[in-house]
Design a protein around this motif. Sequence first.
Motif, PDB file in Angstrom:
ATOM      1  N   GLU A  78      57.388  39.996  48.049  1.00  0.00           N
ATOM      2  CA  GLU A  78      57.946  39.837  49.392  1.00  0.00           C
ATOM      3  C   GLU A  78      57.097  38.947  50.290  1.00  0.00           C
ATOM      4  OE1 GLU A  78      60.835  40.859  50.438  1.00  0.00           O
ATOM      5  OE2 GLU A  78      61.427  42.077  48.717  1.00  0.00           O
ATOM      6  N   CYS A  79      56.038  38.321  49.760  1.00  0.00           N
ATOM      7  CA  CYS A  79      55.138  37.480  50.555  1.00  0.00           C
ATOM      8  C   CYS A  79      54.551  38.247  51.747  1.00  0.00           C
ATOM      9  CB  CYS A  79      55.839  36.213  51.027  1.00  0.00           C
ATOM     10  SG  CYS A  79      55.966  34.941  49.771  1.00  0.00           S
ATOM     11  N   VAL A  80      54.195  39.479  51.521  1.00  0.00           N
ATOM     12  CA  VAL A  80      53.649  40.338  52.568  1.00  0.00           C
ATOM     13  C   VAL A  80      52.148  40.499  52.359  1.00  0.00           C
ATOM     14  CG1 VAL A  80      53.591  42.716  53.424  1.00  0.00           C
ATOM     15  CG2 VAL A  80      55.786  41.570  53.029  1.00  0.00           C
ATOM     16  N   LYS A  81      51.391  40.382  53.453  1.00  0.00           N
ATOM     17  CA  LYS A  81      49.948  40.569  53.419  1.00  0.00           C
ATOM     18  C   LYS A  81      49.589  41.887  54.102  1.00  0.00           C
ATOM     19  CE  LYS A  81      49.686  36.511  51.583  1.00  0.00           C
ATOM     20  NZ  LYS A  81      49.637  36.413  50.103  1.00  0.00           N
ATOM     21  N   ALA A  82      48.610  42.578  53.531  1.00  0.00           N
ATOM     22  CA  ALA A  82      48.221  43.895  54.022  1.00  0.00           C
ATOM     23  C   ALA A  82      46.702  43.987  54.074  1.00  0.00           C
ATOM     24  CB  ALA A  82      48.797  44.976  53.110  1.00  0.00           C
ATOM     25  N   THR A  83      46.204  45.140  54.520  1.00  0.00           N
ATOM     26  CA  THR A  83      44.774  45.411  54.565  1.00  0.00           C
ATOM     27  C   THR A  83      44.479  46.628  53.709  1.00  0.00           C
ATOM     28  OG1 THR A  83      44.535  44.455  56.758  1.00  0.00           O
ATOM     29  CG2 THR A  83      42.827  45.995  56.061  1.00  0.00           C
ATOM     30  N   PHE A  84      43.492  46.485  52.824  1.00  0.00           N
ATOM     31  CA  PHE A  84      43.098  47.543  51.904  1.00  0.00           C
ATOM     32  C   PHE A  84      41.708  48.039  52.291  1.00  0.00           C
ATOM     33  CE2 PHE A  84      46.411  45.332  49.750  1.00  0.00           C
ATOM     34  CZ  PHE A  84      47.014  46.249  48.892  1.00  0.00           C
ATOM     35  N   PHE A  85      41.619  49.307  52.690  1.00  0.00           N
ATOM     36  CA  PHE A  85      40.341  49.929  53.018  1.00  0.00           C
ATOM     37  C   PHE A  85      39.808  50.577  51.736  1.00  0.00           C
ATOM     38  CE2 PHE A  85      42.360  49.495  57.127  1.00  0.00           C
ATOM     39  CZ  PHE A  85      41.313  49.109  57.947  1.00  0.00           C
ATOM     40  N   LEU A  86      38.874  49.878  51.073  1.00  0.00           N
ATOM     41  CA  LEU A  86      38.421  50.267  49.751  1.00  0.00           C
ATOM     42  C   LEU A  86      37.304  51.306  49.807  1.00  0.00           C
ATOM     43  CD1 LEU A  86      38.213  46.806  47.941  1.00  0.00           C
ATOM     44  CD2 LEU A  86      40.205  48.290  48.281  1.00  0.00           C
ATOM     45  N   ILE A  87      37.308  52.194  48.833  1.00  0.00           N
ATOM     46  CA  ILE A  87      36.171  53.075  48.586  1.00  0.00           C
ATOM     47  C   ILE A  87      35.190  52.310  47.702  1.00  0.00           C
ATOM     48  CG2 ILE A  87      35.434  55.195  47.437  1.00  0.00           C
ATOM     49  CD1 ILE A  87      38.065  56.453  48.277  1.00  0.00           C
ATOM     50  N   GLY A  88      33.923  52.306  48.080  1.00  0.00           N
ATOM     51  CA  GLY A  88      32.945  51.483  47.394  1.00  0.00           C
ATOM     52  C   GLY A  88      32.828  51.768  45.910  1.00  0.00           C
ATOM     53  N   GLU A  89      32.796  53.042  45.521  1.00  0.00           N
ATOM     54  CA  GLU A  89      32.629  53.356  44.104  1.00  0.00           C
ATOM     55  C   GLU A  89      33.860  52.940  43.307  1.00  0.00           C
ATOM     56  OE1 GLU A  89      31.819  57.451  43.482  1.00  0.00           O
ATOM     57  OE2 GLU A  89      33.629  58.176  44.493  1.00  0.00           O
ATOM     58  N   ASN A  90      35.035  52.966  43.909  1.00  0.00           N
ATOM     59  CA  ASN A  90      36.230  52.484  43.218  1.00  0.00           C
ATOM     60  C   ASN A  90      36.199  50.971  43.055  1.00  0.00           C
ATOM     61  OD1 ASN A  90      37.211  55.062  42.990  1.00  0.00           O
ATOM     62  ND2 ASN A  90      38.674  54.889  44.678  1.00  0.00           N
ATOM     63  N   ALA A  91      35.761  50.267  44.113  1.00  0.00           N
ATOM     64  CA  ALA A  91      35.659  48.813  44.020  1.00  0.00           C
ATOM     65  C   ALA A  91      34.620  48.396  42.989  1.00  0.00           C
ATOM     66  CB  ALA A  91      35.312  48.229  45.392  1.00  0.00           C
ATOM     67  N   GLU A  92      33.479  49.091  42.976  1.00  0.00           N
ATOM     68  CA  GLU A  92      32.428  48.758  42.018  1.00  0.00           C
ATOM     69  C   GLU A  92      32.897  48.977  40.586  1.00  0.00           C
ATOM     70  OE1 GLU A  92      28.495  51.088  41.154  1.00  0.00           O
ATOM     71  OE2 GLU A  92      28.093  49.618  42.759  1.00  0.00           O
TER      72      GLU A  92
END
Length: 260
Positions: A78-92
């Motif tokens: 849908e060409c939609v942009k959002a914001t993702f508030f990441l948990i650090g251990e999940n991102a790592e």
Amino acid sequence: MAAVSLADVALADVAPPSACGPDALGTARVMAVGGGIRVGTKSYPDTLALADREVVLTFDDGPWPATTPAVLDALARECVKATFFLIGENAEARPALARRIVAEGHTVGHHTWSHPILTKIATADALAEIERGMAADDRASYGAAAAPRVPFFRFPGFADTPALLEELARRNVAVFGADLWASDWRQMTPEAELDLVMLRLRDAGRGIVLFHDTKRHTAEMMPAFLRALKAAGYRVVHIVPERIGPERIPAQTIPGRPVY
């Protein structure tokens, strides 16, 4: 909190709906948000200066391998942009997913290292938890820790303290609550979640919406939700950090009213 001017980032920065097809929802505009503000009427008196039927889509707790890719797929269609508030251990643990979020034009915010309720630990330990999460998010997303690169933060469980808010403001970090949420931490069908969110949006008219990209029912609901936004005339606003220097474009905050 004093209000300042509101302006759009150049529309060339926004993928037009035609890039996905004439019927795509698209991203209507980009809002640059300065550090040090606190927004979201579930927690704070002010919110972003959104027009009627404008929404900011936010996702907490990822990235998660079973569900985040499906959310990203739905947004991309849908060409939609959002914001993702990441948990650090999940991102790592999943840097490829964090990099995909950035590569597809979304904003990476921060949600601590391990999602503790920060009101239950000492201020120094809470700050260390926040800093560790930000550094891990940035290493996973960009390959190196920044200061952070995107100074957006959301408290787990919206559990803040005056001392933590003061310190984040001193560091020029924007704190995000939400204006409404999907309540997707409860088990429900995708259809029930869609009905609930659209009802709350109709009541609120606009706002920062909170989802969790770790929830399967949210991932399964997302394509239908984006189509429902389009059908009901809602427009998506993408939030990014404000520009620094002569082209600085800050966001306006306005008094809000509590919503769902």
